[in-house]
Each structure stands twice: as C-alpha cells, then as structure tokens.
Design a protein around this motif. Structure first.
Motif: not given
Length: 414
Positions: A383-386, A391-394, A397-400
């Motif tokens: 769960d933590n990894r997910r 979070r990293m994906e978000r 995505e925000g950076d993009r």
C-alpha cells in the motif's frame, strides 16, 4: 522494687530450681549458708513476737526475734528479723512461707546475709524492754494455794505410777533368794535334828539379871518372906507356861510355813507344767502357722508364676499381633506408595503431554500470528509503495502540466 514483685521473683526462682532439680550446693540458698537470720515483712501490725514465733516455729526452733517498733509509740512497723537454731530452717521458711497470706496480707520472707542484732540501749522503747525481761509466752494466773483445795487437787490428780520392770525383777530375785535360803536352812535343820518322834528344840530368850534382886538377897528377906517365895514360884510357873505357849506358836508357825512352802512348790510346779504345756501348744501352733504360711506362700508363688507365664504368653501374642499388624501396615504402605507413584507418574505424563500440547498450540498460534503479521506488513508495504507511486505519478503529472503551461506561456509571449 515493689515487695510483691520480690515475692513473685523468689517464688519463681524456687519453682525453677525445683523443676530443674538443682542441688543444694549450687542452689541460690547456699549463698546464705553462713547466716541463720531471715527477714519477714508485710505482716499485720497487730501481730506480736509470740504470734510470729507460733507461725515460724513449725519449721525450726526460733532462738531470737527482733520485731522493729516505733521508739515513741512502741507500735510494730510490720517487719522483723528472726534467727533459727539450725540454718537449714531458713531454707524451709523461705521456700514455704514466702508469699503466704496472714490476715489478708501477703508476707515476704527472704534471707539476710550479714545481720547484727541491736544492742540493748537507753533509747529502747518500754514495750521492747518489757518483752526482753518477761518474754512473750502466755502467762497463767497464780492463785494463793489453800490447804483444802491443794489436798483436793492432789487427790484428784493422784495417778498411780507404774513401777518399772527392773524393780519388779529385783523383787522377784529377792523372793527367790529368800526361798532358796529357807530351803537350805530346812535341809540343814532336818539333817542335824533328832528323829521326828521328838519335837524340835525351841530356843528360849534368856532374861537379863536384875542387880537389885541380888542386893535384896544380900540384905536379907523382909518379914513375910514366904509370900514372896510363893509369888516367885507363881511367876516361875507363868514363865514356863508362856515359854510353852511360845514354843507351841512357833511350831504352828513352822507348820504353816511348811504348808505354804508346799503350796508354793505345788503352784510353782503347776505353773512350770502349765508353762511347758503352753510352750508346747505355742510351738505346735507356730509350726502349724509356719506350715500354713509356707503353703500359702507356695500357692502364691505358683499363682504368681502362672500369672507371669500367662502374662508372658499374652505379651508374646500381643507382640505377634503387633508385628503382624506392622507387617500389614508396611505392606499397605508400600502398596499405597506404589499406587501413589504410579498415579504420580501417570499425572506427570498427562501433565507433560498437556504441556507439550499447549506448547505446540502456542507455537502454532505464534507462527500464525507471525505469518499474519508478515501478511499485514507486506500489505502495508504494498500500500505504501502504491501510495508513493501514485504520489510520484501525481507529482510527475503536475510537473508535466506545469512545464506545458510554461511552454504555452512562452509560446504565447513570443
């Protein structure tokens, strides 16, 4: 210290020595073996020296007493010092009279080591002086003796005193000696006397010569001498008759004494025979008694031996029964011990099995818990990894988006 506590301590000490059986040489009384004085305190004030001596003389002879009094009033102070003739009496008094009650008061009796009786001085009270002079014994009233009363009392209390046996024996010996002398005199008289046909000679007492009678003859007879001659002849006849009477009385006395002696001899022989008979009967009775007692003793011995044998047999039977009972008890104990050991072993095995089962269950539960924990930990980790990936994906995505917006802004500016 309170006197009552001293009384209790002395009694406790005496009881402890009596319980332990302490010897006299080691006893606490031996410390006062050189003193015959004792101290007595706590008795009522109205007691006098005589009363105290009456109480304490039951354990020994009292030779001296010093009752302490007030010098002014002469009243007793309630304590005194007593001296006994024998020092051992002090031990008896301390052991037996300490702590007793006299007229409701508890007295204390204790040894006195170094006591010096007071000397008679001028400061002594009058009552003590009177007691020292007259004593403390009860006095009797003396009445003037009268002749009639004294004679009556003597007659009233005149008790015949038995003579001692020695005097009786001496009298008997004297009587026997007299009888033997009389018998010896008779034998000598019978041997020296003529034949029994003639009467024995009697000794006649000779009259003393009168000196005046010769003077009368020398002077010459007075007139009327014939009358005197007749008187003389009559007197001579009277004398002869008197001598004959005396001889006859002596003969009668001798016959009487012979009869008495013969009676005494017969009585003596009868007594001797009676004494011999009694001795013989007493011997026979004594022999019968001895035989009877011997028989009774023999019977008692036999009965006693039979009883002892029967008692021994009973004791043997009792011992056999006791041994059999002991054996049975021993076997029962052994069996019971074996049973208990067996049950203990079974219980121990069951306990071990139960503990092994419990341990195995605990181990399984522990492993299940560990596995469950691992599962939970892995699930949490996933769960933590997910979550981190999200979070990293978000963030990416925000950076993009930001980069895109920046690019747009740049493009629009251009």
């Amino acid at each position: 210290m309170n006197p009552l506590t001293k009384v209790k301590l002395i009694n406790e000490l005496n009881e402890r020595e009596a319980h332990l059986g302490v010897k006299e040489s080691v006893s606490w009384h031996s410390e006062y073996r050189d003193s015959a004085w004792v101290f007595v305190g706590g008795f009522p004030y109205e007691l006098s020296e005589g009363d105290i001596i009456c109480v304490f003389s039951q354990y020994g002879e009292v030779v001296n007493i010093n009752l302490v009094r007030d010098k002014k009033t002469g009243k007793s102070k309630g304590f005194c010092f007593i001296c006994f003739e024998d020092q051992r009496s002090t031990v008896l008094v301390v052991d037996n009279l300490n702590g007793i009650k006299i007229k409701g008061r508890t007295i204390r009796v204790d040894h006195v080591k170094d006591y010096r009786p007071p000397k008679d001085g001028e400061d002594m009270d009058d009552i003590t002086k009177q007691l020292r002079e007259q004593g403390c014994a009860p006095k009797t009233q003396q009445h003037p003796p009268s002749s009639s009363s004294s004679s009556e009392e003597e007659e009233q209390y005149d008790i015949p005193v038995k003579k001692p046996k020695k005097d009786k024996k001496e009298k008997k010996k004297k009587k026997k000696d007299k009888k033997e002398k009389e018998r010896a005199g008779r034998v000598l008289h019978s041997s020296s006397s003529p034949p029994p046909l003639h009467p024995p000679d009697v000794r006649v007492k000779e009259e003393k010569e009168d000196a005046a009678y010769n003077k009368y003859h020398q002077r010459g007879a007075p007139p009327g001498g014939r009358g005197n001659e007749e008187r003389r002849r009559e007197g001579e006849g009277d004398r002869r008759r008197e001598t004959d009477r005396e001889r006859e009385g002596d003969r009668r006395m001798e016959r009487e004494t012979d009869r008495e002696r013969e009676g005494d001899r017969r009585m003596e022989t009868d007594r001797e025979r009676e004494g011999d008979r009694r001795k013989e009967t007493d011997r026979e009775r004594e022999g019968d008694r001895r035989k009877e007692t011997d028989r009774e003793r023999e019977g008692d011995r036999r009965k006693e031996t039979d009883r002892e044998r029967e008692g021994d047999r009973r004791m043997e039977r009792e011992t056999d029964r006791e041994r059999e009972g002991d054996r049975r008890m021993e076997t029962d104990r052994e069996r019971e011990g074996d049973r208990r050991k067996e049950t203990d072993r079974e219980r121990e095995g069951d306990r071990r099995k139960e503990t092994d089962r419990e341990r195995e269950g605990d181990r399984r539960k522990e492993t299940d818990r560990d596995f469950e924990r691992k599962r939970e930990f892995d699930h949490d980790r996933d769960d933590n990894r997910r979550e981190t990936e999200r979070r990293m994906e978000r963030e990416t995505e925000g950076d993009r988006r930001r980069n895109r917006d920046r690019e747009r802004d740049r493009r629009e500016r251009q």
